[in-house]
Every structure is written in C-alpha cells, then in structure tokens.
Design a protein around this motif. Structure first.
Motif, PDB file in Angstrom:
ATOM      1  N   PRO A   1       7.704  14.897 -13.765  1.00  0.00           N
ATOM      2  CA  PRO A   1       8.829  13.960 -13.653  1.00  0.00           C
ATOM      3  C   PRO A   1       9.979  14.576 -12.865  1.00  0.00           C
ATOM      4  CG  PRO A   1       7.919  13.871 -15.855  1.00  0.00           C
ATOM      5  CD  PRO A   1       7.216  15.004 -15.157  1.00  0.00           C
ATOM      6  N   GLY A   2      10.520  13.780 -11.963  1.00  0.00           N
ATOM      7  CA  GLY A   2      11.614  14.244 -11.119  1.00  0.00           C
ATOM      8  C   GLY A   2      11.198  14.587  -9.706  1.00  0.00           C
ATOM      9  N   ASP A   3       9.892  14.826  -9.472  1.00  0.00           N
ATOM     10  CA  ASP A   3       9.409  15.100  -8.112  1.00  0.00           C
ATOM     11  C   ASP A   3       9.590  13.862  -7.237  1.00  0.00           C
ATOM     12  OD1 ASP A   3       8.619  17.685  -8.654  1.00  0.00           O
ATOM     13  OD2 ASP A   3       6.520  17.168  -9.029  1.00  0.00           O
ATOM     14  N   THR A   4       9.893  14.094  -5.975  1.00  0.00           N
ATOM     15  CA  THR A   4       9.969  13.005  -5.007  1.00  0.00           C
ATOM     16  C   THR A   4       8.683  13.014  -4.187  1.00  0.00           C
ATOM     17  OG1 THR A   4      12.371  13.204  -4.883  1.00  0.00           O
ATOM     18  CG2 THR A   4      11.308  11.982  -3.127  1.00  0.00           C
ATOM     19  N   VAL A   5       7.978  11.899  -4.183  1.00  0.00           N
ATOM     20  CA  VAL A   5       6.624  11.858  -3.632  1.00  0.00           C
ATOM     21  C   VAL A   5       6.458  10.677  -2.680  1.00  0.00           C
ATOM     22  CG1 VAL A   5       5.604  12.995  -5.640  1.00  0.00           C
ATOM     23  CG2 VAL A   5       5.838  10.500  -5.618  1.00  0.00           C
ATOM     24  N   PHE A   6       5.392  10.743  -1.888  1.00  0.00           N
ATOM     25  CA  PHE A   6       4.993   9.610  -1.056  1.00  0.00           C
ATOM     26  C   PHE A   6       3.478   9.518  -1.084  1.00  0.00           C
ATOM     27  CE2 PHE A   6       4.395  13.148   1.698  1.00  0.00           C
ATOM     28  CZ  PHE A   6       3.572  12.772   2.750  1.00  0.00           C
ATOM     29  N   GLY A   7       2.962   8.305  -0.824  1.00  0.00           N
ATOM     30  CA  GLY A   7       1.521   8.151  -0.859  1.00  0.00           C
ATOM     31  C   GLY A   7       1.096   6.714  -0.701  1.00  0.00           C
ATOM     32  N   ALA A   8      -0.176   6.455  -1.030  1.00  0.00           N
ATOM     33  CA  ALA A   8      -0.767   5.140  -0.798  1.00  0.00           C
ATOM     34  C   ALA A   8      -1.550   4.690  -2.020  1.00  0.00           C
ATOM     35  CB  ALA A   8      -1.689   5.184   0.420  1.00  0.00           C
TER      36      ALA A   8
ATOM     37  N   PRO B   1       2.199   7.055   5.014  1.00  0.00           N
ATOM     38  CA  PRO B   1       0.818   7.188   4.509  1.00  0.00           C
ATOM     39  C   PRO B   1      -0.267   6.448   5.270  1.00  0.00           C
ATOM     40  CG  PRO B   1       2.343   6.970   2.693  1.00  0.00           C
ATOM     41  CD  PRO B   1       3.136   6.719   3.936  1.00  0.00           C
ATOM     42  N   ASP B   2      -0.277   5.121   5.256  1.00  0.00           N
ATOM     43  CA  ASP B   2      -1.383   4.368   5.854  1.00  0.00           C
ATOM     44  C   ASP B   2      -1.497   4.632   7.353  1.00  0.00           C
ATOM     45  OD1 ASP B   2      -3.340   1.883   5.351  1.00  0.00           O
ATOM     46  OD2 ASP B   2      -2.313   1.586   7.257  1.00  0.00           O
ATOM     47  N   SER B   3      -0.403   4.435   8.073  1.00  0.00           N
ATOM     48  CA  SER B   3      -0.442   4.595   9.530  1.00  0.00           C
ATOM     49  C   SER B   3      -0.634   6.052   9.928  1.00  0.00           C
ATOM     50  CB  SER B   3       0.846   4.042  10.152  1.00  0.00           C
ATOM     51  OG  SER B   3       0.937   2.651   9.970  1.00  0.00           O
ATOM     52  N   GLY B   4       0.033   6.954   9.221  1.00  0.00           N
ATOM     53  CA  GLY B   4      -0.090   8.369   9.550  1.00  0.00           C
ATOM     54  C   GLY B   4      -1.495   8.894   9.332  1.00  0.00           C
ATOM     55  N   MET B   5      -2.096   8.551   8.191  1.00  0.00           N
ATOM     56  CA  MET B   5      -3.465   9.021   7.922  1.00  0.00           C
ATOM     57  C   MET B   5      -4.474   8.365   8.855  1.00  0.00           C
ATOM     58  SD  MET B   5      -3.815   9.595   3.788  1.00  0.00           S
ATOM     59  CE  MET B   5      -3.130   8.001   3.281  1.00  0.00           C
TER      60      MET B   5
ATOM     61  N   HIS C   1       0.806  -1.217   0.000  1.00  0.00           N
ATOM     62  CA  HIS C   1       0.000   0.000   0.000  1.00  0.00           C
ATOM     63  C   HIS C   1       0.847   1.279   0.000  1.00  0.00           C
ATOM     64  CE1 HIS C   1      -3.040  -2.885   1.372  1.00  0.00           C
ATOM     65  NE2 HIS C   1      -3.955  -2.000   1.040  1.00  0.00           N
ATOM     66  N   ASP C   2       1.850   1.332   0.879  1.00  0.00           N
ATOM     67  CA  ASP C   2       2.570   2.582   1.141  1.00  0.00           C
ATOM     68  C   ASP C   2       3.870   2.643   0.355  1.00  0.00           C
ATOM     69  OD1 ASP C   2       0.558   3.024   2.900  1.00  0.00           O
ATOM     70  OD2 ASP C   2       1.777   2.905   4.707  1.00  0.00           O
ATOM     71  N   LEU C   3       4.198   3.832  -0.144  1.00  0.00           N
ATOM     72  CA  LEU C   3       5.417   3.963  -0.949  1.00  0.00           C
ATOM     73  C   LEU C   3       5.949   5.385  -0.929  1.00  0.00           C
ATOM     74  CD1 LEU C   3       4.839   5.130  -4.371  1.00  0.00           C
ATOM     75  CD2 LEU C   3       2.869   3.912  -3.441  1.00  0.00           C
ATOM     76  N   ALA C   4       7.211   5.493  -1.313  1.00  0.00           N
ATOM     77  CA  ALA C   4       7.834   6.785  -1.588  1.00  0.00           C
ATOM     78  C   ALA C   4       8.820   6.571  -2.724  1.00  0.00           C
ATOM     79  CB  ALA C   4       8.551   7.329  -0.355  1.00  0.00           C
ATOM     80  N   GLY C   5       8.938   7.562  -3.600  1.00  0.00           N
ATOM     81  CA  GLY C   5       9.846   7.411  -4.736  1.00  0.00           C
ATOM     82  C   GLY C   5       9.820   8.634  -5.626  1.00  0.00           C
ATOM     83  N   ASP C   6      10.253   8.446  -6.866  1.00  0.00           N
ATOM     84  CA  ASP C   6      10.401   9.550  -7.805  1.00  0.00           C
ATOM     85  C   ASP C   6       9.385   9.435  -8.934  1.00  0.00           C
ATOM     86  OD1 ASP C   6      12.694  10.445  -6.389  1.00  0.00           O
ATOM     87  OD2 ASP C   6      13.891   8.908  -7.403  1.00  0.00           O
ATOM     88  N   VAL C   7       8.818  10.570  -9.312  1.00  0.00           N
ATOM     89  CA  VAL C   7       7.886  10.602 -10.431  1.00  0.00           C
ATOM     90  C   VAL C   7       8.669  10.360 -11.727  1.00  0.00           C
ATOM     91  CG1 VAL C   7       6.303  12.030 -11.764  1.00  0.00           C
ATOM     92  CG2 VAL C   7       6.278  12.141  -9.262  1.00  0.00           C
ATOM     93  N   LEU C   8       8.261   9.322 -12.452  1.00  0.00           N
ATOM     94  CA  LEU C   8       8.916   8.993 -13.711  1.00  0.00           C
ATOM     95  C   LEU C   8       8.117   9.495 -14.909  1.00  0.00           C
ATOM     96  CD1 LEU C   8      11.368   7.449 -14.895  1.00  0.00           C
ATOM     97  CD2 LEU C   8       9.891   5.440 -15.050  1.00  0.00           C
ATOM     98  N   ALA C   9       6.790   9.414 -14.806  1.00  0.00           N
ATOM     99  CA  ALA C   9       5.925   9.854 -15.894  1.00  0.00           C
ATOM    100  C   ALA C   9       4.569  10.244 -15.329  1.00  0.00           C
ATOM    101  CB  ALA C   9       5.765   8.742 -16.939  1.00  0.00           C
ATOM    102  N   VAL C  10       3.858  11.105 -16.042  1.00  0.00           N
ATOM    103  CA  VAL C  10       2.541  11.549 -15.579  1.00  0.00           C
ATOM    104  C   VAL C  10       1.521  11.416 -16.703  1.00  0.00           C
ATOM    105  CG1 VAL C  10       3.528  13.160 -13.918  1.00  0.00           C
ATOM    106  CG2 VAL C  10       2.924  13.972 -16.205  1.00  0.00           C
ATOM    107  N   GLY C  11       0.253  11.130 -16.338  1.00  0.00           N
ATOM    108  CA  GLY C  11      -0.828  11.078 -17.302  1.00  0.00           C
ATOM    109  C   GLY C  11      -1.210  12.469 -17.770  1.00  0.00           C
ATOM    110  N   SER C  12      -1.971  12.548 -18.834  1.00  0.00           N
ATOM    111  CA  SER C  12      -2.275  13.827 -19.481  1.00  0.00           C
ATOM    112  C   SER C  12      -3.107  14.767 -18.622  1.00  0.00           C
ATOM    113  CB  SER C  12      -2.996  13.576 -20.810  1.00  0.00           C
ATOM    114  OG  SER C  12      -4.201  12.854 -20.580  1.00  0.00           O
ATOM    115  N   GLU C  13      -3.844  14.241 -17.631  1.00  0.00           N
ATOM    116  CA  GLU C  13      -4.688  15.093 -16.794  1.00  0.00           C
ATOM    117  C   GLU C  13      -4.022  15.501 -15.479  1.00  0.00           C
ATOM    118  OE1 GLU C  13      -8.384  13.098 -16.207  1.00  0.00           O
ATOM    119  OE2 GLU C  13      -8.867  13.009 -18.349  1.00  0.00           O
TER     120      GLU C  13
END
Length: 338
Positions: A103-110, A143-147, A85-97
């Motif tokens: 790309p290049g942002d460092t993100v975390f989420g679920a 993400p999961d535990s914090g939220m 469920h939980d992850l952190a990493g780097d944006v490699l590609a983004v959808g059109s919307e």
C-alpha cells in the motif's frame, strides 16, 4: 477469500464511481454509475486509479466488433460492464499472495477491463512501479500502446541497433511509442503520417517523416529492415516491396476486415504468405507482461520515453474521450484523469 492488507482509512469505503457500458454500441451508451468497489483476490492488487488511457481495445470491446469477440466477451451485452485497459494510480490494498507491492506504491499497468473507475483490481504481474520523472498521466498512457510497440519492434521484428524501420501509422498511440522505442533501440526510424501530424512526429525523434498525402512510401525506392504496420491500409505486395531481402513485416492484428470476422482473413493471408518468401511476414498480438512494463519504465527513467498526450478528460467525460479516439486521426494518447 484473500487476506487483504489495507489502510484503516479505506476500510469503510464500499462503493465507487465507474464508467459502465450496459450494452454494446458507440460511446453514447456509456453511463456514469455508482457500483460496488472490488475486493482483490489473493494474487491481485486494489489500485486507486488516478489516470487511465483510451486504447483501440476499448473501442472493440465497447462496440463488440468484430462480432467474433462476443463469443468470449458476451453475446448480447458485455460481460465486463466497466471498460478501460490502461491505468496508473496508488496501491490501496494487496492480496495475501502479493509480494512485489505494498500500500502506498504508485503503479501503472493494464487490465482486461475496469480501468475507467475510481478503483480496480489488477493481477500483480500486470503492474510495475511508476519511475521517477514520469507523471501519473504519462504513466497511464504507457501500458497497452507501449507494450504493443515494444513487442512489435524488439520481439517480433527483432529490430537491432543500426537497422532501419518504417512505421506506418506513426502518429497514433502505438505509432508514437514505436518512434520512441525504435530510437531507444538504436534504429533509424522513418515515420508515415498525414500532414497535420508531421511536426509532432518529428518532435518525437523520427529521422525521416513521410507525409502520405504527398508521398507514397511504396514508390520511394527506399528499403527497410523492419516495417511495423499499424494501419493495414496497404497490400502485402506494397509492404514487401520496401523491405530488404531478409526484412521483417510486422502486421498489427488491428488490420481492417469488416465487422464480422475482423482481421481473421488478413491474418490468414499474412501467415500463408510467410511460407513462400525469404522475408518474414509476422503478426503482432500483444501480451501484457510485467517485464515489459519494467523495461518501458527503465526507458522513461533514462529520459528515452515520454508519451505524447494529445487530450485529457475528466472521468465524468470518459464518453467524450472514447469518441475522440473513435473519430480517428487522434495524435498520440488520450487520457482520462480520475
């Protein structure tokens, strides 16, 4: 098909390594496989995973218990074979919307599933930027535990500055975050844990610690504005006994109830009891929200939130990481480094 904006160096990459559950069962069923790399839809982001964290939700989906879960996640085997469920990493590609990340942002989420892999597609509203000063492994633990802790205390419990909160199950993933968030909200925090976790719980800032092996919180004579129960090992009567007349009992949906219905009977009892008392008896059902991830990122940026990570495992040993949590009594979070 969504338009994908991606660095040229990543275009030819079509496969990845992932941790796969071909069937329901214990951690021993997990396999390391080479699978197709996902492609983001219009509202999704392709993240190169650098760290992932193990949560109780992973155990439920891996084992398929309670069995009612299988109605939505696959009757005979998991529909989503890659767990996590939980992850952190780097944006490699983004959808059109996608408008909030590039790309290049460092993100975390679920995500609902798929984090135990080199790449995963995540809806934009399930991610936030990793704040300065928070390590990538720490970010994955949030993400999961914090939220869950945030929504349990701030939203369901309506905990306010100057109030008191009792956290039953304070040494686990959600519990350790609850201590940090309770303090950040300005509350007096009392944590319940076993002897071997007392030092760690104190280090997180708990004002008082109750060692349940030597003291029964229900017999202490103390009263609290909010009780966050993450264990489900005490009766409703015991929990209500330590609340103020207008206090709030917040029950985690993870309360025990067997492999078939799971917490359904307990949940029904909680909701029914709430109809006949001046105290508020409420269930905690976490819903992933970008706003909450950003709130937690703000706490981390202010130095008020640093996850407690007990163990780290490489991706190839993800099964061992899952088993560590399944064995019970894990302290804080368990993280997989990809």
């Amino acid at each position: 098909m969504a338009e994908v904006h991606s660095p040229q160096s990543a275009v030819d990459v079509s496969t990845m390594t992932a941790i796969v559950a071909p069937q329901y069962g214990p951690s021993s069923v997990l396999r390391t496989e080479t699978v197709d790399r996902p492609t983001p839809r219009a509202d999704e982001i392709l993240v190169r995973v650098r760290a992932a964290a193990v949560s109780q939700g992973d155990l439920h989906l891996l084992t398929g218990t309670p069995y009612l879960l299988r109605l939505g996640f696959g009757l005979r085997r998991p529909k989503d074979r890659i767990i996590g469920h939980d992850l952190a990493g780097d944006v490699l590609a983004v959808g059109s919307e996608v408008t909030g990340f590039r790309p290049g942002d460092t993100v975390f989420g679920a995500v609902d599933s798929g984090a135990f892999a080199e790449y995963v597609c995540v809806p934009e509203q399930r991610l936030a930027l990793v704040p300065a000063g928070l390590g990538i492994e720490e970010a994955a633990a949030v993400p999961d535990s914090g939220m869950t802790a945030l929504q349990g205390l701030r939203d369901v419990g309506q905990l306010r500055a100057g109030q008191s909160v009792l956290i039953n199950g304070a040494s686990g993933g959600v519990g350790t975050f609850a201590i940090l968030i309770g303090k950040a909200l300005g509350a007096e925090v009392t944590a319940v844990c076993s002897t071997r976790h007392v030092a760690a719980v104190r280090s997180l800032g708990a004002d008082h610690v109750i060692d349940y092996t030597t003291e029964d919180f229900a017999m202490s004579g103390r009263h609290y504005d909010v009780l966050l129960d993450l264990v489900g090992n005490r009766s409703l009567r015991d929990c209500r006994k330590v609340l103020t007349p207008k206090g709030v009992f917040v029950s985690s949906a993870g309360a025990p109830g067997g492999n078939w219905a799971g917490p359904v009977i307990w949940m029904a009892k909680v909701l029914l009891t709430n109809l006949f008392t001046s105290q508020r008896i409420a269930l905690l059902l976490m819903r992933p929200r970008r706003a909450d991830l950003e709130f937690l990122a703000g706490l981390a940026a202010d130095g008020k939130l640093r996850p407690l990570i007990e163990k780290r495992y490489p991706l190839a040993r993800a099964a061992a990481a899952v088993q560590h949590l399944a064995d019970g009594h894990a302290e804080g979070k368990t993280v997989i480094v990809v």
